[in-house]
Design a protein around this motif. Structure first.
Motif, PDB file in Angstrom:
ATOM      1  N   SER A 198       0.301  -7.229  -0.624  1.00 14.31           N
ATOM      2  CA  SER A 198       0.829  -7.667   0.663  1.00 14.31           C
ATOM      3  C   SER A 198       2.100  -8.460   0.388  1.00 14.31           C
ATOM      4  CB  SER A 198      -0.188  -8.551   1.398  1.00 14.31           C
ATOM      5  OG  SER A 198      -0.318  -9.798   0.736  1.00 14.31           O
ATOM      6  N   THR A 199       2.801  -8.812   1.421  1.00 14.13           N
ATOM      7  CA  THR A 199       4.019  -9.600   1.268  1.00 14.13           C
ATOM      8  C   THR A 199       3.720 -10.854   0.449  1.00 14.13           C
ATOM      9  OG1 THR A 199       4.670  -8.842   3.463  1.00 14.13           O
ATOM     10  CG2 THR A 199       5.953 -10.642   2.520  1.00 14.13           C
ATOM     11  N   LYS A 210       3.325  -2.651  13.027  1.00 14.96           N
ATOM     12  CA  LYS A 210       4.673  -3.133  13.315  1.00 14.96           C
ATOM     13  C   LYS A 210       5.163  -2.589  14.653  1.00 14.96           C
ATOM     14  CE  LYS A 210       6.205  -3.272   8.465  1.00 14.96           C
ATOM     15  NZ  LYS A 210       7.162  -2.701   7.480  1.00 14.96           N
ATOM     16  N   THR A 217       0.964   1.192  11.828  1.00 11.75           N
ATOM     17  CA  THR A 217       1.489   0.278  10.803  1.00 11.75           C
ATOM     18  C   THR A 217       1.320  -1.183  11.184  1.00 11.75           C
ATOM     19  OG1 THR A 217       3.694   0.251  11.799  1.00 11.75           O
ATOM     20  CG2 THR A 217       3.257   1.969  10.147  1.00 11.75           C
ATOM     21  N   HIS A 225       6.914   4.173  -2.187  1.00 10.18           N
ATOM     22  CA  HIS A 225       6.536   2.872  -1.620  1.00 10.18           C
ATOM     23  C   HIS A 225       6.465   2.992  -0.102  1.00 10.18           C
ATOM     24  CE1 HIS A 225       6.569  -1.487  -0.862  1.00 10.18           C
ATOM     25  NE2 HIS A 225       7.409  -1.185   0.120  1.00 10.18           N
ATOM     26  N   SER A 281       4.839   0.752   3.654  1.00  8.49           N
ATOM     27  CA  SER A 281       4.009  -0.255   4.321  1.00  8.49           C
ATOM     28  C   SER A 281       2.984   0.491   5.156  1.00  8.49           C
ATOM     29  CB  SER A 281       4.879  -1.147   5.219  1.00  8.49           C
ATOM     30  OG  SER A 281       5.704  -1.980   4.433  1.00  8.49           O
ATOM     31  N   SER A 286       2.669  -7.810   5.773  1.00  6.74           N
ATOM     32  CA  SER A 286       2.526  -6.359   5.673  1.00  6.74           C
ATOM     33  C   SER A 286       1.693  -6.011   4.452  1.00  6.74           C
ATOM     34  CB  SER A 286       3.900  -5.698   5.540  1.00  6.74           C
ATOM     35  OG  SER A 286       4.664  -5.870   6.707  1.00  6.74           O
ATOM     36  N   VAL A 287       0.962  -4.918   4.534  1.00  7.11           N
ATOM     37  CA  VAL A 287       0.220  -4.391   3.388  1.00  7.11           C
ATOM     38  C   VAL A 287       0.996  -3.182   2.876  1.00  7.11           C
ATOM     39  CG1 VAL A 287      -1.910  -3.292   2.597  1.00  7.11           C
ATOM     40  CG2 VAL A 287      -2.014  -5.197   4.220  1.00  7.11           C
ATOM     41  N   ASP A 288       1.336  -3.207   1.584  1.00  5.85           N
ATOM     42  CA  ASP A 288       2.157  -2.161   0.988  1.00  5.85           C
ATOM     43  C   ASP A 288       1.384  -1.384  -0.060  1.00  5.85           C
ATOM     44  OD1 ASP A 288       4.310  -3.180   2.488  1.00  5.85           O
ATOM     45  OD2 ASP A 288       4.841  -4.584   0.893  1.00  5.85           O
ATOM     46  N   LYS A 293      -1.142  -4.199   8.213  1.00  6.58           N
ATOM     47  CA  LYS A 293      -0.994  -5.652   8.211  1.00  6.58           C
ATOM     48  C   LYS A 293      -2.266  -6.291   7.659  1.00  6.58           C
ATOM     49  CE  LYS A 293       3.023  -6.295  10.468  1.00  6.58           C
ATOM     50  NZ  LYS A 293       4.122  -7.133   9.948  1.00  6.58           N
TER      51      LYS A 293
END
Length: 232
Positions: A216-217, A71, A69, A172, A174, A41-43, A177
């Motif tokens: 990202s994660t 997701k 997203t 914050h 997400s 994921s890109v946050d 991706k």
């Protein structure tokens, strides 16, 4: 602090210490510093110049990301029987009422979003202890309590997310991706920050957008120059 892995070292080597990147640069860089074997994921993390302890400086809202997203969002609709068919047709994963209320009371929370109707909220109030800590409680401000349940389902499935500032003044979310293109990441980030700017409380004085970071994660955070968000 634990020992850095080879990939973590490679990632850190690509990020210049202390540098604030443009949103365009950061959107590409976040892809390059991600070494996970899964589609991370890109946050985005935005520090705001607000005091969330004061009601007139609370920042909360919803945003429809242009590219979604990335997701799969599992949606439960708790509604009256006359709305069930429309909710299912709109893409809801679970639709019903009493049977799902009982499942939730039993601890079932295998969902990402709950959408319901104003007339049903009286029944759902009792679920607050289960849903509240998990951020699943429907709320009119996030568009999850509405008589237009089918439209709400479509919006969530297409990339609508809700957010609110935490006790430290940080929002914050997400926003995509790593498999997204850099332009898609940039578009989503730009839409998110633009929405935050529109929600600036009148009681907020001084600098509103204090800092913006993209990550990202499991990747390092990339500092973004806030003014670059408006650049094409």
């Amino acid at each position: 602090m634990g020992k850095l892995t080879k990939n973590q070292k490679l990632a850190l080597d690509k990020i210049e210490a202390g540098k604030a990147y443009s949103l365009k640069e950061a959107s590409q860089l976040v892809k390059e510093v991600t070494y996970t074997k899964f589609d991370a994921s890109v946050d985005i993390d935005v520090r705001l110049g607000v005091d969330p302890r004061k009601a007139n400086q609370m920042v909360r809202g919803v945003v429809s990301l242009p590219h979604g997203t990335g997701k799969v969002t599992r949606v439960l609709v708790l509604c009256t029987p006359d709305q069930e068919a429309a909710a299912k047709e709109a893409g809801a994963d679970y639709v019903g009422l009493d049977e799902y209320i009982e499942k939730i009371k039993g601890g079932w929370t295998d969902i990402d979003v709950i959408i319901t109707m104003p007339a049903i909220m009286g029944k759902i109030g009792a679920l607050g202890r289960v849903l509240g800590p998990r951020g699943l409680m429907p709320n009119p401000k996030s568009g999850t309590v509405t008589n237009e349940v089918a439209n709400a389902v479509k919006e969530v499935k297409q990339g609508k997310i809700d957010f609110k500032v935490d006790k430290n003044g940080i929002v914050h979310a997400s926003i995509g991706k790593v498999s997204f293109t850099a332009d898609q990441i940039r578009d989503n980030a730009k839409e998110f920050v633009s929405t935050l700017i529109k929600l600036k409380p009148t009681a907020s004085k001084g600098t509103y957008i204090k800092s913006v970071y993209l990550s990202s994660t499991m990747s390092p955070g990339i500092k973004i120059e806030p003014k670059s968000v408006d650049e094409i």
